[in-house]
Design a protein around this motif. Structure first.
Motif, PDB file in Angstrom:
ATOM      1  N   HIS A 101     -12.012   2.075   8.736  1.00 55.02           N
ATOM      2  CA  HIS A 101     -11.376   0.802   8.340  1.00 55.02           C
ATOM      3  C   HIS A 101     -10.368   0.901   7.196  1.00 55.02           C
ATOM      4  O   HIS A 101     -10.373   0.092   6.268  1.00 55.02           O
ATOM      5  CB  HIS A 101     -12.427  -0.293   8.059  1.00 55.02           C
ATOM      6  CG  HIS A 101     -13.553   0.091   7.120  1.00 55.02           C
ATOM      7  ND1 HIS A 101     -13.381   0.198   5.766  1.00 55.02           N
ATOM      8  CD2 HIS A 101     -14.853   0.387   7.362  1.00 55.02           C
ATOM      9  CE1 HIS A 101     -14.542   0.532   5.215  1.00 55.02           C
ATOM     10  NE2 HIS A 101     -15.442   0.663   6.166  1.00 55.02           N
ATOM     11  N   VAL A 102      -9.504   1.917   7.264  1.00 52.39           N
ATOM     12  CA  VAL A 102      -8.446   2.032   6.251  1.00 52.39           C
ATOM     13  C   VAL A 102      -7.075   1.870   6.899  1.00 52.39           C
ATOM     14  O   VAL A 102      -6.892   2.143   8.090  1.00 52.39           O
ATOM     15  CB  VAL A 102      -8.485   3.396   5.511  1.00 52.39           C
ATOM     16  CG1 VAL A 102      -9.620   3.458   4.525  1.00 52.39           C
ATOM     17  CG2 VAL A 102      -8.529   4.557   6.487  1.00 52.39           C
ATOM     18  N   ILE A 103      -6.148   1.406   6.077  1.00 49.11           N
ATOM     19  CA  ILE A 103      -4.747   1.441   6.462  1.00 49.11           C
ATOM     20  C   ILE A 103      -4.079   2.490   5.573  1.00 49.11           C
ATOM     21  O   ILE A 103      -4.551   2.714   4.455  1.00 49.11           O
ATOM     22  CB  ILE A 103      -4.063   0.052   6.322  1.00 49.11           C
ATOM     23  CG1 ILE A 103      -4.320  -0.528   4.909  1.00 49.11           C
ATOM     24  CG2 ILE A 103      -4.499  -0.879   7.416  1.00 49.11           C
ATOM     25  CD1 ILE A 103      -3.455  -1.720   4.576  1.00 49.11           C
ATOM     26  N   PRO A 104      -2.997   3.135   6.048  1.00 43.02           N
ATOM     27  CA  PRO A 104      -2.339   2.948   7.330  1.00 43.02           C
ATOM     28  C   PRO A 104      -3.133   3.510   8.506  1.00 43.02           C
ATOM     29  O   PRO A 104      -3.807   4.529   8.389  1.00 43.02           O
ATOM     30  CB  PRO A 104      -1.044   3.758   7.148  1.00 43.02           C
ATOM     31  CG  PRO A 104      -1.410   4.847   6.174  1.00 43.02           C
ATOM     32  CD  PRO A 104      -2.378   4.206   5.237  1.00 43.02           C
ATOM     33  N   PRO A 123       0.113   4.539   0.677  1.00 37.68           N
ATOM     34  CA  PRO A 123       0.086   5.394   1.870  1.00 37.68           C
ATOM     35  C   PRO A 123       0.793   4.759   3.075  1.00 37.68           C
ATOM     36  O   PRO A 123       1.387   5.469   3.893  1.00 37.68           O
ATOM     37  CB  PRO A 123      -1.408   5.610   2.131  1.00 37.68           C
ATOM     38  CG  PRO A 123      -2.146   4.631   1.295  1.00 37.68           C
ATOM     39  CD  PRO A 123      -1.266   4.264   0.156  1.00 37.68           C
ATOM     40  N   LEU A 153      -6.123  -6.995   3.811  1.00 38.66           N
ATOM     41  CA  LEU A 153      -7.368  -6.424   3.265  1.00 38.66           C
ATOM     42  C   LEU A 153      -8.096  -7.437   2.393  1.00 38.66           C
ATOM     43  O   LEU A 153      -9.323  -7.482   2.380  1.00 38.66           O
ATOM     44  CB  LEU A 153      -7.068  -5.181   2.420  1.00 38.66           C
ATOM     45  CG  LEU A 153      -6.435  -3.956   3.090  1.00 38.66           C
ATOM     46  CD1 LEU A 153      -6.348  -2.813   2.096  1.00 38.66           C
ATOM     47  CD2 LEU A 153      -7.204  -3.528   4.312  1.00 38.66           C
ATOM     48  N   GLU A 161      -5.158   8.412   7.834  1.00 34.22           N
ATOM     49  CA  GLU A 161      -4.828   9.357   6.762  1.00 34.22           C
ATOM     50  C   GLU A 161      -3.309   9.510   6.791  1.00 34.22           C
ATOM     51  O   GLU A 161      -2.733  10.192   7.655  1.00 34.22           O
ATOM     52  CB  GLU A 161      -5.502  10.736   6.868  1.00 34.22           C
ATOM     53  CG  GLU A 161      -6.914  10.788   6.326  1.00 34.22           C
ATOM     54  CD  GLU A 161      -7.067  10.339   4.872  1.00 34.22           C
ATOM     55  OE1 GLU A 161      -6.084  10.339   4.121  1.00 34.22           O
ATOM     56  OE2 GLU A 161      -8.182   9.955   4.507  1.00 34.22           O
ATOM     57  N   SER A 162      -2.675   8.886   5.794  1.00 35.21           N
ATOM     58  CA  SER A 162      -1.214   8.763   5.817  1.00 35.21           C
ATOM     59  C   SER A 162      -0.484  10.083   6.028  1.00 35.21           C
ATOM     60  O   SER A 162       0.472  10.164   6.795  1.00 35.21           O
ATOM     61  CB  SER A 162      -0.724   8.101   4.530  1.00 35.21           C
ATOM     62  OG  SER A 162      -1.152   8.833   3.398  1.00 35.21           O
ATOM     63  N   ARG A 163      -0.943  11.134   5.347  1.00 35.44           N
ATOM     64  CA  ARG A 163      -0.198  12.399   5.431  1.00 35.44           C
ATOM     65  C   ARG A 163      -0.332  13.019   6.812  1.00 35.44           C
ATOM     66  O   ARG A 163       0.618  13.633   7.328  1.00 35.44           O
ATOM     67  CB  ARG A 163      -0.646  13.350   4.304  1.00 35.44           C
ATOM     68  CG  ARG A 163      -0.263  12.756   2.932  1.00 35.44           C
ATOM     69  CD  ARG A 163      -1.101  13.262   1.788  1.00 35.44           C
ATOM     70  NE  ARG A 163      -0.847  12.451   0.595  1.00 35.44           N
ATOM     71  CZ  ARG A 163      -1.513  11.323   0.298  1.00 35.44           C
ATOM     72  NH1 ARG A 163      -2.485  10.866   1.096  1.00 35.44           N
ATOM     73  NH2 ARG A 163      -1.204  10.625  -0.775  1.00 35.44           N
ATOM     74  N   HIS A 174      -9.726  -5.849   7.739  1.00 41.40           N
ATOM     75  CA  HIS A 174     -10.003  -4.454   8.132  1.00 41.40           C
ATOM     76  C   HIS A 174     -11.462  -4.244   8.524  1.00 41.40           C
ATOM     77  O   HIS A 174     -11.791  -3.224   9.118  1.00 41.40           O
ATOM     78  CB  HIS A 174      -9.599  -3.500   7.003  1.00 41.40           C
ATOM     79  CG  HIS A 174     -10.306  -3.750   5.701  1.00 41.40           C
ATOM     80  ND1 HIS A 174     -10.382  -4.993   5.113  1.00 41.40           N
ATOM     81  CD2 HIS A 174     -10.968  -2.909   4.861  1.00 41.40           C
ATOM     82  CE1 HIS A 174     -11.067  -4.911   3.987  1.00 41.40           C
ATOM     83  NE2 HIS A 174     -11.424  -3.660   3.814  1.00 41.40           N
ATOM     84  N   MET A 227      -2.656  13.746  -2.518  1.00 42.91           N
ATOM     85  CA  MET A 227      -3.827  12.970  -2.092  1.00 42.91           C
ATOM     86  C   MET A 227      -5.013  13.134  -3.055  1.00 42.91           C
ATOM     87  O   MET A 227      -5.627  12.155  -3.480  1.00 42.91           O
ATOM     88  CB  MET A 227      -4.265  13.403  -0.699  1.00 42.91           C
ATOM     89  CG  MET A 227      -5.502  12.670  -0.229  1.00 42.91           C
ATOM     90  SD  MET A 227      -5.900  13.125   1.466  1.00 42.91           S
ATOM     91  CE  MET A 227      -7.551  12.522   1.554  1.00 42.91           C
ATOM     92  N   SER A 284       0.820  -1.217   0.000  1.00 36.23           N
ATOM     93  CA  SER A 284       0.000   0.000   0.000  1.00 36.23           C
ATOM     94  C   SER A 284       0.855   1.268   0.000  1.00 36.23           C
ATOM     95  O   SER A 284       1.717   1.464   0.862  1.00 36.23           O
ATOM     96  CB  SER A 284      -0.902  -0.046   1.249  1.00 36.23           C
ATOM     97  OG  SER A 284      -1.184   1.252   1.709  1.00 36.23           O
TER      98      SER A 284
HETATM   99  N1  LIG Z   1      -6.126   8.744   1.824  1.00 37.38           N
HETATM  100  C1  LIG Z   1      -5.866   7.574   2.623  1.00 37.38           C
HETATM  101  C2  LIG Z   1      -6.099   6.331   1.785  1.00 37.38           C
HETATM  102  C3  LIG Z   1      -6.180   5.095   2.647  1.00 37.38           C
HETATM  103  C4  LIG Z   1      -6.699   3.908   1.868  1.00 37.38           C
HETATM  104  O1  LIG Z   1      -7.613   4.043   1.017  1.00 37.38           O
HETATM  105  N2  LIG Z   1      -6.150   2.724   2.165  1.00 37.38           N
HETATM  106  C5  LIG Z   1      -6.596   1.529   1.492  1.00 37.38           C
HETATM  107  C6  LIG Z   1      -5.406   0.608   1.255  1.00 37.38           C
HETATM  108  S1  LIG Z   1      -4.181   1.385   0.253  1.00 37.38           S
HETATM  109  C7  LIG Z   1      -7.567   0.801   2.414  1.00 37.38           C
HETATM  110  O2  LIG Z   1      -7.298   0.647   3.580  1.00 37.38           O
HETATM  111  N3  LIG Z   1      -8.707   0.337   1.876  1.00 37.38           N
HETATM  112  C8  LIG Z   1      -9.663  -0.402   2.639  1.00 37.38           C
HETATM  113  C9  LIG Z   1     -10.995   0.279   2.746  1.00 37.38           C
HETATM  114  O3  LIG Z   1     -11.170   1.379   2.143  1.00 37.38           O
HETATM  115  O4  LIG Z   1     -11.879  -0.252   3.411  1.00 37.38           O
HETATM  116  C10 LIG Z   1      -4.417   7.625   3.141  1.00 37.38           C
HETATM  117  O5  LIG Z   1      -3.584   8.274   2.498  1.00 37.38           O
HETATM  118  O6  LIG Z   1      -4.139   7.050   4.200  1.00 37.38           O
END
Ligand SMILES: N[C@@H](CCC(=O)N[C@@H](CS)C(=O)NCC(=O)O)C(=O)O
Length: 207
Positions: free
Chosen positions: A50-53, A11, A33, A64-66, A38, A100, A9
């Motif tokens: 439920h997103v990574i990181p 981010p 994932l 939110e990575s940034r 998640h 982003m 991934s």
């Molecule tokens: N804008 C967010 C994007 C995060 C994102 O979309 N991560 C994806 C993996 S690269 C994820 O966790 N997707 C699972 C989901 O949306 O449920 C960031 O920069 O952290």
């Protein structure tokens, strides 16, 4: 600090490079994932989006990575990566939001439907990626790094994205400033080896 991630991934890779740059030790927690990990309540309790990181520092959870990158920089006092000068910081923020909202977004718009929904390639979306990369090429006119003459968090975030374009076979040689900057980042961004290992994982999606 616990760090929920997947190596492929982009981010997540940005946060890992930032952690290397500031000397933060991350307790890596691989979240699959593809297996829907998640969406499990253990994780949605920590991060309802439920997103990574996702970073967990004691009782504080952040995603939110940034935002995570900036948190690590401030926590570990590496101000040179996110200087306080209002104008310098404003340009860095512009680059981060561009990354982003535009550069990474156009990549996702073009490739994700093909990778994850077996949709046909959309040439209009490819053009949008080219336009976005062209903007970045212009930003780099006369500038060594993404937001001036020194390496900042903007470079770390953007190199995670640009290396992802490169891994997908997008031809960066058409964007000479970007290409030059990319080569520079490969040798100067701390933890770039971690990014490369993640890229090698990401490439498997294209096989
Ligand atoms: N804008 C967010 C994007 C995060 C994102 O979309 N991560 C994806 C993996 S690269 C994820 O966790 N997707 C699972 C989901 O949306 O449920 C960031 O920069 O952290």
């Amino acid at each position: 600090m616990d760090f929920y991630y997947m190596p492929g991934s982009a981010p997540c890779r940005a946060v890992q490079m930032t952690a290397a740059a500031v000397g933060a030790d991350l307790n890596l927690k691989f979240l699959n994932l593809m297996a829907g990990e998640h969406m499990k309540p253990e994780f949605t309790k920590i991060n309802p989006q439920h997103v990574i990181p996702t970073l967990v520092d004691g009782d504080f959870a952040l995603w939110e990575s940034r935002a995570v990158c900036v948190y690590l920089i401030e926590k570990f006092g590496k101000e040179e990566l996110f200087p306080k000068c209002p104008k310098a910081r404003a340009v860095i923020n512009q680059r981060l939001y561009f990354d982003m909202g535009t550069l990474y977004q156009k990549f996702a718009d073009y490739y994700y439907p093909q990778l994850f929904a077996k949709a046909p390639a959309d040439p209009e979306k490819f053009k949008a990626m080219e336009t976005a990369m062209g903007f970045f090429n212009t930003f780099l006119d006369g500038s060594k790094y993404a937001a001036g003459d020194s390496l900042t968090v903007a470079d770390i975030s953007l190199v995670a994205t640009v290396s992802t374009y490169d891994a997908a076979g997008f031809d960066l040689t058409k964007y000479p400033n970007v290409n030059k900057w990319f080569q520079l980042c490969k040798s100067t961004v701390p933890g770039y080896d971690i990014n490369q290992a993640g890229i090698d994982e990401f490439k498997k999606f294209f096989d």
